[in-house]
Design a protein around this motif. Structure first.
Motif, PDB file in Angstrom:
ATOM      1  N   ASN A   1       0.932  19.947 -14.268  1.00 22.14           N
ATOM      2  CA  ASN A   1       0.445  19.747 -15.641  1.00 22.14           C
ATOM      3  C   ASN A   1       1.589  19.348 -16.573  1.00 22.14           C
ATOM      4  O   ASN A   1       1.757  19.881 -17.669  1.00 22.14           O
ATOM      5  CB  ASN A   1      -0.240  21.013 -16.153  1.00 22.14           C
ATOM      6  N   GLY A   2       2.381  18.352 -16.078  1.00 19.78           N
ATOM      7  CA  GLY A   2       3.529  17.915 -16.868  1.00 19.78           C
ATOM      8  C   GLY A   2       3.898  16.479 -16.548  1.00 19.78           C
ATOM      9  O   GLY A   2       3.107  15.728 -15.985  1.00 19.78           O
ATOM     10  N   ARG A   3       5.097  16.097 -16.879  1.00 17.10           N
ATOM     11  CA  ARG A   3       5.544  14.723 -16.685  1.00 17.10           C
ATOM     12  C   ARG A   3       6.125  14.545 -15.289  1.00 17.10           C
ATOM     13  O   ARG A   3       6.455  15.514 -14.607  1.00 17.10           O
ATOM     14  CB  ARG A   3       6.563  14.317 -17.741  1.00 17.10           C
ATOM     15  N   ALA A   4       6.249  13.289 -14.853  1.00 18.80           N
ATOM     16  CA  ALA A   4       6.727  13.042 -13.491  1.00 18.80           C
ATOM     17  C   ALA A   4       7.503  11.738 -13.429  1.00 18.80           C
ATOM     18  O   ALA A   4       7.281  10.814 -14.224  1.00 18.80           O
ATOM     19  CB  ALA A   4       5.553  13.013 -12.513  1.00 18.80           C
ATOM     20  N   TRP A   5       8.408  11.681 -12.432  1.00 18.93           N
ATOM     21  CA  TRP A   5       9.242  10.510 -12.211  1.00 18.93           C
ATOM     22  C   TRP A   5       9.095  10.039 -10.771  1.00 18.93           C
ATOM     23  O   TRP A   5       9.118  10.847  -9.831  1.00 18.93           O
ATOM     24  CB  TRP A   5      10.704  10.846 -12.456  1.00 18.93           C
ATOM     25  N   SER A   6       8.982   8.737 -10.583  1.00 16.78           N
ATOM     26  CA  SER A   6       8.944   8.151  -9.242  1.00 16.78           C
ATOM     27  C   SER A   6      10.384   7.908  -8.806  1.00 16.78           C
ATOM     28  O   SER A   6      11.039   6.963  -9.261  1.00 16.78           O
ATOM     29  CB  SER A   6       8.152   6.836  -9.267  1.00 16.78           C
ATOM     30  N   PHE A   7      10.879   8.770  -7.912  1.00 14.17           N
ATOM     31  CA  PHE A   7      12.297   8.778  -7.559  1.00 14.17           C
ATOM     32  C   PHE A   7      12.584   8.063  -6.242  1.00 14.17           C
ATOM     33  O   PHE A   7      13.721   7.699  -5.959  1.00 14.17           O
ATOM     34  CB  PHE A   7      12.766  10.242  -7.466  1.00 14.17           C
ATOM     35  N   GLY A   8      11.566   7.851  -5.424  1.00 16.95           N
ATOM     36  CA  GLY A   8      11.771   7.252  -4.114  1.00 16.95           C
ATOM     37  C   GLY A   8      12.223   5.809  -4.193  1.00 16.95           C
ATOM     38  O   GLY A   8      11.797   5.045  -5.060  1.00 16.95           O
TER      39      GLY A   8
ATOM     40  N   LEU B   1       0.829  -1.206   0.000  1.00 16.74           N
ATOM     41  CA  LEU B   1       0.000   0.000   0.000  1.00 16.74           C
ATOM     42  C   LEU B   1       0.862   1.254   0.000  1.00 16.74           C
ATOM     43  O   LEU B   1       0.543   2.237  -0.670  1.00 16.74           O
ATOM     44  CB  LEU B   1      -0.931   0.005   1.211  1.00 16.74           C
ATOM     45  N   ARG B   2       1.946   1.234   0.752  1.00 17.30           N
ATOM     46  CA  ARG B   2       2.846   2.394   0.767  1.00 17.30           C
ATOM     47  C   ARG B   2       3.497   2.579  -0.610  1.00 17.30           C
ATOM     48  O   ARG B   2       3.687   3.705  -1.077  1.00 17.30           O
ATOM     49  CB  ARG B   2       3.914   2.218   1.849  1.00 17.30           C
ATOM     50  N   LYS B   3       3.830   1.491  -1.252  1.00 16.51           N
ATOM     51  CA  LYS B   3       4.390   1.567  -2.603  1.00 16.51           C
ATOM     52  C   LYS B   3       3.352   2.117  -3.581  1.00 16.51           C
ATOM     53  O   LYS B   3       3.662   2.989  -4.413  1.00 16.51           O
ATOM     54  CB  LYS B   3       4.866   0.180  -3.057  1.00 16.51           C
ATOM     55  N   TYR B   4       2.119   1.634  -3.469  1.00 15.88           N
ATOM     56  CA  TYR B   4       1.052   2.137  -4.330  1.00 15.88           C
ATOM     57  C   TYR B   4       0.851   3.638  -4.133  1.00 15.88           C
ATOM     58  O   TYR B   4       0.620   4.370  -5.091  1.00 15.88           O
ATOM     59  CB  TYR B   4      -0.261   1.414  -4.035  1.00 15.88           C
ATOM     60  N   PHE B   5       0.930   4.085  -2.881  1.00 13.66           N
ATOM     61  CA  PHE B   5       0.717   5.508  -2.631  1.00 13.66           C
ATOM     62  C   PHE B   5       1.831   6.343  -3.259  1.00 13.66           C
ATOM     63  O   PHE B   5       1.593   7.464  -3.709  1.00 13.66           O
ATOM     64  CB  PHE B   5       0.607   5.803  -1.133  1.00 13.66           C
ATOM     65  N   GLN B   6       3.031   5.795  -3.298  1.00 12.36           N
ATOM     66  CA  GLN B   6       4.135   6.475  -3.996  1.00 12.36           C
ATOM     67  C   GLN B   6       3.767   6.692  -5.461  1.00 12.36           C
ATOM     68  O   GLN B   6       4.004   7.770  -6.022  1.00 12.36           O
ATOM     69  CB  GLN B   6       5.391   5.610  -3.880  1.00 12.36           C
ATOM     70  N   TYR B   7       3.174   5.683  -6.093  1.00  9.12           N
ATOM     71  CA  TYR B   7       2.788   5.815  -7.503  1.00  9.12           C
ATOM     72  C   TYR B   7       1.644   6.812  -7.667  1.00  9.12           C
ATOM     73  O   TYR B   7       1.619   7.575  -8.635  1.00  9.12           O
ATOM     74  CB  TYR B   7       2.387   4.455  -8.066  1.00  9.12           C
ATOM     75  N   LEU B   8       0.693   6.794  -6.736  1.00 10.54           N
ATOM     76  CA  LEU B   8      -0.396   7.768  -6.772  1.00 10.54           C
ATOM     77  C   LEU B   8       0.150   9.184  -6.602  1.00 10.54           C
ATOM     78  O   LEU B   8      -0.305  10.124  -7.271  1.00 10.54           O
ATOM     79  CB  LEU B   8      -1.411   7.467  -5.671  1.00 10.54           C
ATOM     80  N   ALA B   9       1.117   9.334  -5.712  1.00 11.35           N
ATOM     81  CA  ALA B   9       1.725  10.646  -5.482  1.00 11.35           C
ATOM     82  C   ALA B   9       2.441  11.143  -6.736  1.00 11.35           C
ATOM     83  O   ALA B   9       2.420  12.343  -7.044  1.00 11.35           O
ATOM     84  CB  ALA B   9       2.705  10.573  -4.307  1.00 11.35           C
TER      85      ALA B   9
ATOM     86  N   ARG C   1      12.932   2.202  -6.551  1.00  7.72           N
ATOM     87  CA  ARG C   1      12.339   2.781  -7.749  1.00  7.72           C
ATOM     88  C   ARG C   1      11.716   1.706  -8.635  1.00  7.72           C
ATOM     89  O   ARG C   1      12.214   0.576  -8.689  1.00  7.72           O
ATOM     90  CB  ARG C   1      13.417   3.557  -8.529  1.00  7.72           C
ATOM     91  N   PRO C   2      10.640   2.051  -9.347  1.00 15.65           N
ATOM     92  CA  PRO C   2       9.957   1.049 -10.173  1.00 15.65           C
ATOM     93  C   PRO C   2      10.824   0.493 -11.292  1.00 15.65           C
ATOM     94  O   PRO C   2      10.605  -0.638 -11.735  1.00 15.65           O
ATOM     95  CB  PRO C   2       8.743   1.803 -10.728  1.00 15.65           C
ATOM     96  N   ASP C   3      11.818   1.273 -11.758  1.00 17.06           N
ATOM     97  CA  ASP C   3      12.690   0.765 -12.828  1.00 17.06           C
ATOM     98  C   ASP C   3      13.965   0.121 -12.282  1.00 17.06           C
ATOM     99  O   ASP C   3      14.858  -0.243 -13.044  1.00 17.06           O
ATOM    100  CB  ASP C   3      13.034   1.878 -13.822  1.00 17.06           C
ATOM    101  N   HIS C   4      14.068   0.027 -10.924  1.00 17.64           N
ATOM    102  CA  HIS C   4      15.185  -0.645 -10.247  1.00 17.64           C
ATOM    103  C   HIS C   4      16.537   0.046 -10.487  1.00 17.64           C
ATOM    104  O   HIS C   4      17.590  -0.572 -10.302  1.00 17.64           O
ATOM    105  CB  HIS C   4      15.284  -2.117 -10.665  1.00 17.64           C
ATOM    106  N   SER C   5      16.515   1.284 -10.910  1.00 15.27           N
ATOM    107  CA  SER C   5      17.765   2.018 -11.132  1.00 15.27           C
ATOM    108  C   SER C   5      18.347   2.470  -9.796  1.00 15.27           C
ATOM    109  O   SER C   5      17.638   2.540  -8.785  1.00 15.27           O
ATOM    110  CB  SER C   5      17.505   3.243 -12.018  1.00 15.27           C
ATOM    111  N   ASN C   6      19.634   2.806  -9.789  1.00 10.82           N
ATOM    112  CA  ASN C   6      20.213   3.377  -8.580  1.00 10.82           C
ATOM    113  C   ASN C   6      20.047   4.902  -8.606  1.00 10.82           C
ATOM    114  O   ASN C   6      19.566   5.476  -9.589  1.00 10.82           O
ATOM    115  CB  ASN C   6      21.677   2.962  -8.406  1.00 10.82           C
ATOM    116  N   PHE C   7      20.442   5.532  -7.539  1.00 16.56           N
ATOM    117  CA  PHE C   7      20.233   6.970  -7.378  1.00 16.56           C
ATOM    118  C   PHE C   7      20.841   7.772  -8.526  1.00 16.56           C
ATOM    119  O   PHE C   7      20.183   8.617  -9.144  1.00 16.56           O
ATOM    120  CB  PHE C   7      20.840   7.410  -6.044  1.00 16.56           C
TER     121      PHE C   7
END
Length: 335
Positions: free
Chosen positions: A162-169, A145-153, A172-178
């Motif tokens: 009104n633009g594009r966004a990245w999930s950085f926390g 649920l906390r992960k889902y809320f990150q995506y909702l955020a 990360r969903p793409d498993h990249s490093n910082f």
């Protein structure tokens, strides 16, 4: 026969001279959500508050007046939620203010965002309403649920600018490093030059930023709308201000040439706040997206996505919808 879920009525916060009307509204919403008929009755607040209440009223009339004020105050809060969220609010109140009905059996993204936020608002460290019931989420579910809320955020902040966004926390969903993720984002933003400062952490996770969002100009030049947000779902959310860190640490730590674009600070939470509290929240935390804003913005983000705007992890919102739909069915057990 069916057995209704037994939720805990929070006497300590509702049976007061100044009742917590938001908490009372949450109690009615959760009761309707788990009901086999998808509804609750505002008079239930009177019945629940009478059970276990202290008999310290000077008269029966005084007690009844007080109980009725709890109902009227709660109905006002529900009306406020409906007005703030429009179709993203998954409940309907009848014209007399007597019956609250859950209408999100096939929830939209916005409605699912509201229900997930409502559940996160009542984990045991925050509220007693769900804890101890048969529907309380498992530890594994709470992580999800906390992960889902990150995506909702992420979706909400995209709509906010009104633009594009990245999930950085982290994670990360793409498993990249910082560093990989920061380089990918700034490869798009093209304002500033990445270079770690002396003494910067060797293996940072997200350095307190969970979401980046930007509305770029076609000319590709700096001076655009840029936001960074921290997502906080724990009871200590108000102690996790990003503001000073964003202004004084993040840019100097990771950029040899700092961006000239000013970055807006956001705090994104699943909770509700009273109007008076909210002024001080913004004073301390910057701009705040809470339960009466996130679902509305998520609904707007769907329209952005339909226009081809890139919102990372937006495809994961179908999992949020599926979870909410399945969770509602736990409300009725067969005895």
């Amino acid at each position: 026969m069916t057995v209704a879920v037994e939720l805990c009525f929070p006497h300590d916060e509702i049976d007061l001279q100044k009742p917590n009307f938001d908490l009372a509204a949450d109690y009615l919403e959760l009761t309707a959500f788990f009901s086999d008929q998808s509804r609750s009755f505002t008079k239930d607040l009177i019945n629940a508050s009478e059970i276990g209440a202290d008999d310290d009223y000077s008269s029966v009339d005084e007690e009844m007046t007080y109980r009725e004020e709890i109902v009227s105050g709660t109905v006002r809060r529900i009306d406020g939620r409906r007005n703030a969220l429009d179709e993203a609010y998954p409940f309907a109140l009848d014209e007399n203010g007597d019956v609250l009905t859950y209408v999100g059996q096939e929830p939209s993204y916005g409605q699912a965002a509201y229900m997930l936020s409502l559940v996160l608002s009542h984990l045991k460290a925050v509220s007693p309403i769900l804890y101890g019931s048969t529907v309380y989420p498992t530890d594994a579910e709470i992580i999800e649920l906390r992960k889902y809320f990150q995506y909702l955020a992420t979706a909400a902040l995209a709509a906010e600018v009104n633009g594009r966004a990245w999930s950085f926390g982290h994670p990360r969903p793409d498993h990249s490093n910082f560093h990989e993720k920061l380089a990918k984002i700034w490869g798009v933003l093209r304002d500033g030059r990445l270079q770690s400062a002396d003494g910067a952490p060797d293996k940072p996770q997200d350095d307190q930023i969970d979401v980046f969002a930007a509305r770029l100009h076609p000319d590709g030049l700096p001076g655009f709308l840029l936001a960074a947000g921290q997502v906080a779902t724990g009871n200590n959310w108000r102690e996790k201000s990003l503001r000073a860190h964003l202004e004084h640490v993040f840019m100097s730590r990771w950029f040899g040439q700092q961006p000239v674009t000013m970055m807006l600070c956001y705090h994104i939470i699943p909770f509700t706040r009273t109007d008076d509290e909210f002024f001080d929240d913004c004073r301390i935390l910057g701009n705040v997206l809470h339960r009466l804003r996130v679902p509305y913005r998520v609904a707007e983000a769907q329209r952005l996505r339909d226009q081809g705007i890139d919102i990372e992890a937006f495809d994961q919102l179908t999992a949020v919808v599926e979870w909410v739909r399945a969770y509602a069915k736990r409300g009725v057990a067969v005895a």
